[in-house]
Design a protein around this motif. Structure first.
Motif, PDB file in Angstrom:
ATOM      1  N   MET A  81      -6.894   2.850 -10.833  1.00 40.35           N
ATOM      2  CA  MET A  81      -6.133   2.332  -9.704  1.00 40.35           C
ATOM      3  C   MET A  81      -4.670   2.734  -9.842  1.00 40.35           C
ATOM      4  O   MET A  81      -4.046   2.476 -10.871  1.00 40.35           O
ATOM      5  CB  MET A  81      -6.198   0.800  -9.649  1.00 40.35           C
ATOM      6  CG  MET A  81      -7.577   0.240  -9.455  1.00 40.35           C
ATOM      7  SD  MET A  81      -8.216   0.623  -7.831  1.00 40.35           S
ATOM      8  CE  MET A  81      -9.922   0.950  -8.241  1.00 40.35           C
ATOM      9  N   PHE A  82      -4.152   3.371  -8.806  1.00 39.64           N
ATOM     10  CA  PHE A  82      -2.726   3.678  -8.717  1.00 39.64           C
ATOM     11  C   PHE A  82      -2.091   2.634  -7.816  1.00 39.64           C
ATOM     12  O   PHE A  82      -2.649   2.268  -6.786  1.00 39.64           O
ATOM     13  CB  PHE A  82      -2.515   5.079  -8.146  1.00 39.64           C
ATOM     14  CG  PHE A  82      -2.921   6.175  -9.083  1.00 39.64           C
ATOM     15  CD1 PHE A  82      -1.995   6.757  -9.943  1.00 39.64           C
ATOM     16  CD2 PHE A  82      -4.232   6.627  -9.114  1.00 39.64           C
ATOM     17  CE1 PHE A  82      -2.372   7.773 -10.808  1.00 39.64           C
ATOM     18  CE2 PHE A  82      -4.616   7.646  -9.981  1.00 39.64           C
ATOM     19  CZ  PHE A  82      -3.681   8.217 -10.831  1.00 39.64           C
ATOM     20  N   ILE A  83      -0.902   2.169  -8.183  1.00 37.80           N
ATOM     21  CA  ILE A  83      -0.214   1.103  -7.465  1.00 37.80           C
ATOM     22  C   ILE A  83       1.133   1.633  -6.980  1.00 37.80           C
ATOM     23  O   ILE A  83       1.847   2.278  -7.752  1.00 37.80           O
ATOM     24  CB  ILE A  83       0.039  -0.110  -8.395  1.00 37.80           C
ATOM     25  CG1 ILE A  83      -1.224  -0.554  -9.105  1.00 37.80           C
ATOM     26  CG2 ILE A  83       0.729  -1.241  -7.645  1.00 37.80           C
ATOM     27  CD1 ILE A  83      -2.333  -1.028  -8.225  1.00 37.80           C
ATOM     28  N   ASN A  84       1.507   1.362  -5.732  1.00 40.88           N
ATOM     29  CA  ASN A  84       2.842   1.764  -5.268  1.00 40.88           C
ATOM     30  C   ASN A  84       3.714   0.575  -4.866  1.00 40.88           C
ATOM     31  O   ASN A  84       4.883   0.740  -4.564  1.00 40.88           O
ATOM     32  CB  ASN A  84       2.764   2.788  -4.130  1.00 40.88           C
ATOM     33  CG  ASN A  84       2.058   2.275  -2.891  1.00 40.88           C
ATOM     34  OD1 ASN A  84       1.795   1.086  -2.753  1.00 40.88           O
ATOM     35  ND2 ASN A  84       1.733   3.182  -1.989  1.00 40.88           N
ATOM     36  N   ASP A  85       3.158  -0.614  -4.871  1.00 43.43           N
ATOM     37  CA  ASP A  85       3.898  -1.821  -4.504  1.00 43.43           C
ATOM     38  C   ASP A  85       3.979  -2.730  -5.727  1.00 43.43           C
ATOM     39  O   ASP A  85       2.969  -3.258  -6.189  1.00 43.43           O
ATOM     40  CB  ASP A  85       3.187  -2.538  -3.354  1.00 43.43           C
ATOM     41  CG  ASP A  85       3.919  -3.790  -2.879  1.00 43.43           C
ATOM     42  OD1 ASP A  85       4.981  -4.122  -3.440  1.00 43.43           O
ATOM     43  OD2 ASP A  85       3.404  -4.437  -1.947  1.00 43.43           O
ATOM     44  N   VAL A  86       5.181  -2.894  -6.256  1.00 44.20           N
ATOM     45  CA  VAL A  86       5.362  -3.707  -7.467  1.00 44.20           C
ATOM     46  C   VAL A  86       5.835  -5.132  -7.161  1.00 44.20           C
ATOM     47  O   VAL A  86       6.282  -5.841  -8.056  1.00 44.20           O
ATOM     48  CB  VAL A  86       6.328  -3.022  -8.461  1.00 44.20           C
ATOM     49  CG1 VAL A  86       5.716  -1.748  -9.007  1.00 44.20           C
ATOM     50  CG2 VAL A  86       7.673  -2.751  -7.829  1.00 44.20           C
ATOM     51  N   GLY A  91       6.497 -10.836  -3.759  1.00 39.10           N
ATOM     52  CA  GLY A  91       5.207 -10.801  -3.074  1.00 39.10           C
ATOM     53  C   GLY A  91       4.964  -9.403  -2.537  1.00 39.10           C
ATOM     54  O   GLY A  91       5.789  -8.514  -2.711  1.00 39.10           O
ATOM     55  N   PRO A  92       3.844  -9.208  -1.877  1.00 41.30           N
ATOM     56  CA  PRO A  92       3.532  -7.870  -1.365  1.00 41.30           C
ATOM     57  C   PRO A  92       4.545  -7.390  -0.328  1.00 41.30           C
ATOM     58  O   PRO A  92       5.151  -8.195   0.381  1.00 41.30           O
ATOM     59  CB  PRO A  92       2.148  -8.030  -0.731  1.00 41.30           C
ATOM     60  CG  PRO A  92       1.826  -9.465  -0.733  1.00 41.30           C
ATOM     61  CD  PRO A  92       2.809 -10.184  -1.572  1.00 41.30           C
ATOM     62  N   ALA A  93       4.711  -6.073  -0.257  1.00 39.31           N
ATOM     63  CA  ALA A  93       5.663  -5.464   0.683  1.00 39.31           C
ATOM     64  C   ALA A  93       5.207  -5.608   2.130  1.00 39.31           C
ATOM     65  O   ALA A  93       5.999  -5.416   3.043  1.00 39.31           O
ATOM     66  CB  ALA A  93       5.853  -3.991   0.339  1.00 39.31           C
ATOM     67  N   ARG A  94       3.944  -5.916   2.348  1.00 43.30           N
ATOM     68  CA  ARG A  94       3.388  -6.111   3.686  1.00 43.30           C
ATOM     69  C   ARG A  94       3.687  -4.941   4.621  1.00 43.30           C
ATOM     70  O   ARG A  94       4.111  -5.121   5.759  1.00 43.30           O
ATOM     71  CB  ARG A  94       3.883  -7.405   4.293  1.00 43.30           C
ATOM     72  CG  ARG A  94       3.597  -8.613   3.421  1.00 43.30           C
ATOM     73  CD  ARG A  94       3.253  -9.829   4.231  1.00 43.30           C
ATOM     74  NE  ARG A  94       3.119 -11.003   3.417  1.00 43.30           N
ATOM     75  CZ  ARG A  94       2.016 -11.325   2.712  1.00 43.30           C
ATOM     76  NH1 ARG A  94       0.983 -10.540   2.729  1.00 43.30           N
ATOM     77  NH2 ARG A  94       1.976 -12.433   2.004  1.00 43.30           N
ATOM     78  N   GLY A  95       3.486  -3.727   4.078  1.00 42.43           N
ATOM     79  CA  GLY A  95       3.660  -2.522   4.888  1.00 42.43           C
ATOM     80  C   GLY A  95       5.078  -1.983   4.943  1.00 42.43           C
ATOM     81  O   GLY A  95       5.316  -0.944   5.545  1.00 42.43           O
ATOM     82  N   ASP A  96       6.035  -2.677   4.313  1.00 41.55           N
ATOM     83  CA  ASP A  96       7.415  -2.187   4.284  1.00 41.55           C
ATOM     84  C   ASP A  96       7.521  -1.090   3.226  1.00 41.55           C
ATOM     85  O   ASP A  96       7.721  -1.346   2.047  1.00 41.55           O
ATOM     86  CB  ASP A  96       8.379  -3.334   3.964  1.00 41.55           C
ATOM     87  CG  ASP A  96       9.833  -2.896   3.929  1.00 41.55           C
ATOM     88  OD1 ASP A  96      10.117  -1.682   4.057  1.00 41.55           O
ATOM     89  OD2 ASP A  96      10.699  -3.775   3.759  1.00 41.55           O
ATOM     90  N   LYS A  97       7.372   0.152   3.671  1.00 45.12           N
ATOM     91  CA  LYS A  97       7.319   1.285   2.747  1.00 45.12           C
ATOM     92  C   LYS A  97       8.625   1.511   2.000  1.00 45.12           C
ATOM     93  O   LYS A  97       8.645   2.205   1.001  1.00 45.12           O
ATOM     94  CB  LYS A  97       6.892   2.546   3.490  1.00 45.12           C
ATOM     95  CG  LYS A  97       5.473   2.443   4.006  1.00 45.12           C
ATOM     96  CD  LYS A  97       5.044   3.704   4.725  1.00 45.12           C
ATOM     97  CE  LYS A  97       3.633   3.532   5.263  1.00 45.12           C
ATOM     98  NZ  LYS A  97       3.142   4.759   5.884  1.00 45.12           N
ATOM     99  N   THR A  98       9.714   0.918   2.443  1.00 44.09           N
ATOM    100  CA  THR A  98      10.975   1.051   1.709  1.00 44.09           C
ATOM    101  C   THR A  98      10.899   0.343   0.353  1.00 44.09           C
ATOM    102  O   THR A  98      11.706   0.612  -0.528  1.00 44.09           O
ATOM    103  CB  THR A  98      12.164   0.491   2.509  1.00 44.09           C
ATOM    104  OG1 THR A  98      12.005  -0.922   2.688  1.00 44.09           O
ATOM    105  CG2 THR A  98      12.295   1.192   3.856  1.00 44.09           C
TER     106      THR A  98
END
Length: 153
Positions: A81-86, A91-98
């Protein structure tokens, strides 16, 4: 009775494939680049903006999220599993790619089954043990294992 929206696994038309790529379905592959002579196992998802080098093998049940680059001659084991949201804001970025971070895997890197790779850079000629959790950049070749992953050899 409510019915769910059923979405079939697929490979979209915007995927760029090199020569002699083998893909075992079902998979979800979209918006990415896969180099020549690669193998992609079943039940794998490779998201948009991912770049995979030549002669890399990705085994089954692996998730490669956006912002991941994998080099040439790599092996990615089952269930990696690769993760891009730390969860930088708690909490989760909820789609905020910044808030997402990128991952770069060098050449000749082998990642064992069920490893988790957070947003890091891994240099060439590294082995990541099965089940390892990579939380920091790896800048020296060697064998790394554990949670968090540490150099063992």
């Amino acid at each position: 009775m409510n019915k769910p929206l059923l979405i079939e696994s697929r490979i979209t038309e915007d995927v760029v494939f090199g020569r002699n790529v083998k893909v075992v379905q079902p998979v979800n592959i979209y918006g990415c680049e896969i180099g020549s002579d690669c193998f992609i196992g079943p039940f794998t998802e490779i998201q948009k903006t991912v770049r995979i080098g030549n002669r890399t093998k990705i085994q089954s049940h692996t998730f490669v999220c956006e912002l991941v680059t994998i080099g040439d001659d790599c092996f990615i084991g089952h269930g990696v599993m690769f993760i891009n949201d730390v969860f930088q804001s708690g909490g989760p970025a909820r789609g905020d790619k910044t808030k997402w971070k990128s991952t770069t895997i060098g050449n000749m890197v082998s990642i064992g089954s069920n490893a988790t790779i957070l947003p890091v850079t891994i240099c060439d000629n590294v082995v990541i043990g099965a089940g390892a959790v990579v939380t920091r950049d790896i800048s020296m070749p060697g064998v790394y294992a554990g949670n968090p992953a540490k150099k063992i050899k």
